[in-house]
Design a protein around this motif. Structure first.
Motif, PDB file in Angstrom:
ATOM      1  N   ILE A  43     -59.340  29.836  67.599  1.00  0.00           N
ATOM      2  CA  ILE A  43     -58.430  29.389  66.768  1.00  0.00           C
ATOM      3  C   ILE A  43     -58.810  28.705  65.420  1.00  0.00           C
ATOM      4  O   ILE A  43     -59.876  27.903  65.835  1.00  0.00           O
ATOM      5  N   GLN A  44     -58.749  28.784  64.287  1.00  0.00           N
ATOM      6  CA  GLN A  44     -59.105  28.287  63.112  1.00  0.00           C
ATOM      7  C   GLN A  44     -58.233  27.198  62.538  1.00  0.00           C
ATOM      8  O   GLN A  44     -57.023  27.724  61.931  1.00  0.00           O
ATOM      9  N   ILE A  83     -54.567  27.724  60.124  1.00  0.00           N
ATOM     10  CA  ILE A  83     -53.456  27.310  60.578  1.00  0.00           C
ATOM     11  C   ILE A  83     -52.620  26.241  59.888  1.00  0.00           C
ATOM     12  O   ILE A  83     -51.578  26.315  59.564  1.00  0.00           O
ATOM     13  N   SER A 123     -49.180  34.920  64.249  1.00  0.00           N
ATOM     14  CA  SER A 123     -50.240  34.939  63.360  1.00  0.00           C
ATOM     15  C   SER A 123     -51.566  34.683  64.071  1.00  0.00           C
ATOM     16  O   SER A 123     -52.812  35.386  63.830  1.00  0.00           O
ATOM     17  N   ILE A 124     -51.794  33.812  65.112  1.00  0.00           N
ATOM     18  CA  ILE A 124     -52.964  33.569  65.863  1.00  0.00           C
ATOM     19  C   ILE A 124     -53.222  34.788  66.991  1.00  0.00           C
ATOM     20  O   ILE A 124     -54.302  35.151  67.139  1.00  0.00           O
ATOM     21  N   CYS A 125     -52.077  35.398  67.298  1.00  0.00           N
ATOM     22  CA  CYS A 125     -52.268  36.507  67.964  1.00  0.00           C
ATOM     23  C   CYS A 125     -52.826  37.692  67.365  1.00  0.00           C
ATOM     24  O   CYS A 125     -53.790  38.307  67.616  1.00  0.00           O
ATOM     25  N   THR A 161     -54.815  37.432  64.811  1.00  0.00           N
ATOM     26  CA  THR A 161     -56.304  36.952  64.367  1.00  0.00           C
ATOM     27  C   THR A 161     -57.209  37.520  65.582  1.00  0.00           C
ATOM     28  O   THR A 161     -58.127  37.992  65.380  1.00  0.00           O
ATOM     29  N   ASN A 162     -56.521  37.182  66.890  1.00  0.00           N
ATOM     30  CA  ASN A 162     -57.394  37.396  68.057  1.00  0.00           C
ATOM     31  C   ASN A 162     -57.260  38.377  69.045  1.00  0.00           C
ATOM     32  O   ASN A 162     -57.570  38.596  70.013  1.00  0.00           O
TER      33      ASN A 162
END
Length: 189
Positions: free
Chosen positions: A44-45, A49, A114-116, A118-119
């Motif tokens: 997580i960045q 965020i 969005s986090i999903c 990215t990762n």
């Protein structure tokens, strides 16, 4: 003395596909802006965020409040958000507080998506972060009459069709129809 009940103004309910397109356009805008500030580190960045939240608030609250209930995505597919009073839509955009409540719910779900995104390569279980968005927007499928998602019910808002916009969905349908006709003509030859 007779009391005459004036009929409520009718607002056409949009199809789910138009709502998904509008959300997709707004999400893509906020996600692209925030992804430029990301790094190659996994996890997580927090800067990314913060920028996503800021972009989401600008796109979905400030612009909507100042643009007759339309964000960029809603303008592209002729939709707008209205306030509900006594179970019926009224001809005004929601107050700023209602917009903030509404967008905090849907924006939080989109932030998880969005986090999903990215990762997802490093951690395939990140796909579970999509579930809050699916549950929130799935509520619109369970309400065939008003088509209100959970965030709409909470903030007492509704998405309705509008005459003001770009009609992107209709233009895409027309292009697809022309493409199919062209392919059919070429197959017949």
């Amino acid at each position: 003395m007779t009391i005459i009940k004036t009929p409520q103004k009718h607002y056409p309910k949009p199809e789910i596909t138009r709502r998904v397109m509008a959300l997709g356009i707004d999400f893509t805008g906020a996600w692209l802006v925030s992804s430029f500030l990301g790094t190659n580190n996994l996890g997580i960045q927090f800067i990314q965020i913060f920028v996503f939240i800021l972009a989401w608030l600008i796109l979905r609250v400030i612009i909507v409040y100042n643009n007759q209930g339309q964000s960029l995505g809603r303008w592209a597919v002729n939709l707008k958000v209205l306030e509900i009073e006594n179970g019926q839509p009224v001809s005004r955009i929601p107050e700023l507080q209602a917009l903030l409540q509404r967008e905090a719910i849907i924006g939080g779900s989109c932030l998880l998506v969005s986090i999903c995104l990215t990762n997802i390569i490093a951690n395939p279980t990140a796909i579970l972060l999509i579930l809050p968005l699916v549950i929130d927007c799935g509520a619109a499928l369970s309400d065939p009459q008003m088509r209100r998602a959970f965030h709409d019910r909470y903030a007492r808002t509704i998405i309705v069709s509008s005459r003001r916009g770009y009609s992107l969905d209709l233009k895409i349908k027309l292009k697809i129809k022309r493409l199919v006709e062209k392919v059919q003509r070429n197959v017949r030859r």
